[in-house]
Design an enzyme around this catalytic site. Structure first.
Site, PDB file in Angstrom:
ATOM      1  N   GLU A 295       0.929  -1.095  -0.047  1.00 53.91           N
ATOM      2  CA  GLU A 295       0.085   0.054   0.101  1.00 53.91           C
ATOM      3  C   GLU A 295       0.905   1.367   0.067  1.00 53.91           C
ATOM      4  OE1 GLU A 295      -2.926  -0.441   2.855  1.00 53.91           O
ATOM      5  OE2 GLU A 295      -4.020  -2.038   2.031  1.00 53.91           O
ATOM      6  N   GLU A 391      -4.738  -8.899  -1.495  1.00 56.76           N
ATOM      7  CA  GLU A 391      -5.146  -8.766  -0.023  1.00 56.76           C
ATOM      8  C   GLU A 391      -6.572  -8.261  -0.003  1.00 56.76           C
ATOM      9  OE1 GLU A 391      -2.717  -6.461   2.935  1.00 56.76           O
ATOM     10  OE2 GLU A 391      -4.559  -5.517   3.741  1.00 56.76           O
TER      11      GLU A 391
END
Length: 541
Positions: A295, A391
């Site tokens: 991220e 994810e």
């Protein structure tokens, strides 16, 4: 719903009694609990009107159909008269498929239902899902979840040896388990770690540009043993790894929390990846792929994170990491992004850099913002780059089993793979009953399984069943094949395994009602009725 099931059960039983009375022979009747579905009654009424020589075949069809109706899903030969449909008795020439079912009310959980045989074309007026294995798409790595520090610690230290072995066999075993074949590790701490750490932590003001103090020692007590055992159970397991942060001394904040990579740290950080891959390889854990940053557009305030803009990622890969891997003969794949669907322009920007692009094997995706269609946008722009879904976490913010089942299968198992994903990963493999252990970050996330920390008892969550509808049947090396989708609220995806040619079709009913449809395989058909929100896997060995 229960009253509808009871009404249907009464109707089915009445139909069976009427047919039995019409026949001159005495047959054993097969009944069961109430269910939802349809299609069998039409065949039974037609069978009543047949001549005596087809009565035995009609009763055979009844014996097949009734248990399936009782289970909540009907899959049978296409419902025309026996002569029209080419009805065959058990052991006939019609191909057969296994039927596996999970219902939205959790009354059926990856339940093996009676096998179905395929018959003639059902004719017009029936919704169809056609499967065509001559149209072939991406090769699959597999399905799975992350072995986070939290997951590994619970499995290694909160379960007895017998409990631990049983769970790992169930999760990663092919013969007796659900066959997970893809997993993800965190390179250093994430929010699901018991403490914050990297593999080269120093005192404030210190640096280690040659990485003399690099060590994977923090992973030896739990992560490594669990991954090693998972690989022993399933040698085809592929392991990827992602860092949440570079060591603090490499960053603008001097901390694992927030900040970005210092310009002078690009070389040492590339070496950090090389050391990690080689250290894990020495422990018998080959790293299949890495992403360079989890991220990269998010800087959490209470657990490790690091912002890396597209230009910084391109420079790091193109000038440092990629050339280092090439010189060292490291074949681990480099993936970009590892973040949400909504900012797909970021990986596109990186892939516009020619130096970085030649070292990037694919793009990794998360589910927390945007739409799964972003994967196809990037793939269409760069069809030579693979996609991986890496994810998504469930949690107490979404407690309804049926809603979660439908979303997970429709969006990730089906949507992500139809969007070119070669692998699908959920977040924590296991968490405890308090949604931990964790240090910062998500306080109500849910794992595939919940491990009761005091007893080691295991609860299988909706994520487990959603993944298992694919992982149990789709093996590494399988190819996605064509299946029609989006008809009458029915979403689907199909695969053909490379080792033995077996095929799997996964269907979810997203309509708010039961859906009756025909599945076509090689010009032979079976009619199914699937309850609202239910998931069906048809597997042809």
């Amino acid at each position: 719903m229960m009253s509808g099931k009871a009404m249907l059960a009464d109707a089915v039983r009445a139909e069976a009694r009427a047919l039995r009375a019409a026949l001159t022979h005495d047959y054993e009747m097969v009944g069961g609990a109430a269910g939802v579905g349809g299609g069998g009654a039409v065949a039974e009424k037609e069978a009543q009107r047949q001549e005596r020589e087809v009565r035995v075949a009609a009763m055979t069809a009844l014996r097949i159909t009734l248990p399936v109706l009782a289970a909540g899903v009907a899959c049978a030969l296409t419902q025309r008269t026996p002569r029209e449909a080419g009805l065959e008795p058990p052991g006939g020439r019609g191909p057969a498929a296994e039927v596996w079912l999970t219902t939205a009310d959790a009354s059926k959980l990856l339940s093996r239902e009676p096998d179905v045989r395929f018959g003639a074309d059902p004719g017009a007026g029936v919704a169809r899902i056609e499967v065509d294995d001559s149209a072939v798409y991406q090769e699959m790595v597999g399905f799975g979840a992350a072995i986070t520090d939290a997951s590994a610690w619970l499995i290694q230290h909160r379960m007895s040896p017998a409990q631990r072995e049983a769970l790992l066999q169930e999760l990663f075993g092919r013969a007796s388990g659900i066959g997970l074949s893809f997993t993800r590790l965190t390179m250093g701490a994430s929010d699901f770690s018991r403490r914050h750490y990297s593999y080269d932590d120093l005192l404030p003001g210190e640096t280690d540009p040659t990485l003399e103090r690099f060590s994977i020692e923090p992973n030896r007590a739990d992560v490594l043993p669990v991954v090693q055992r998972a690989l022993a159970i399933n040698p085809q397991l592929k392991v990827m790894a992602s860092p949440w942060s570079a060591p603090g001394w490499m960053k603008t904040t001097g901390s694992l929390i927030q900040g970005t990579l210092l310009p002078g740290a690009y070389g040492p950080y590339a070496e950090y990846f090389r050391r990690y891959i080689e250290a894990y390889a020495a422990e018998g854990v080959p790293i299949y792929a890495i992403s360079i940053q989890n991220e990269p557009h998010y800087q959490p305030s209470d657990y490790p994170g690091m912002r890396l803009e597209p230009g910084a990622r391109a420079r790091f890969i193109g000038e440092h990491l990629g050339p280092l891997f090439a010189r060292a003969g490291i074949r681990t794949l480099i993936l970009d992004w590892d973040h949400n669907w909504d900012q797909y322009q970021s990986p596109l920007q990186l892939l516009a850099d020619s130096a970085a692009r030649r070292f990037v094997a694919g793009v990794a995706w998360h589910c927390y913002a945007g739409d799964v269609s972003a994967q196809a946008i990037v793939h269409d722009a760069h069809p030579d780059k693979d996609a991986y879904f890496t994810e998504c976490s469930g949690g107490e913010w979404s407690p309804n089993f049926g809603d979660n089942l439908q979303w997970l299968v429709r969006t990730l198992v089906i949507g992500a793979t139809r969007g070119w994903a070669r692998g699908v990963l959920l977040w924590n493999l296991a968490l405890d009953q308090t949604h931990g252990p964790h240090t910062g970050g998500c306080g109500d996330c849910r794992g595939l399984v919940t491990i009761e920390a005091a007893s080691g008892a295991v609860t299988r969550n909706v994520e487990y069943y959603a993944l298992a509808h694919a992982s149990r049947f789709v093996r590494p090396g399988a190819r996605r094949i064509y299946s029609s989708t989006g008809v009458d609220g029915l979403e689907s995806v199909a695969f053909r395994n490379a080792d033995d040619g077996s095929q799997a079709l996964i269907v979810v009913n997203t309509a708010g009602r039961s859906a009756t449809f025909a599945v076509g395989w090689a010009k032979r058909y079976a009619r199914c009725t699937l309850p609202p929100g239910a998931v069906l896997t048809l597997y042809r060995p």
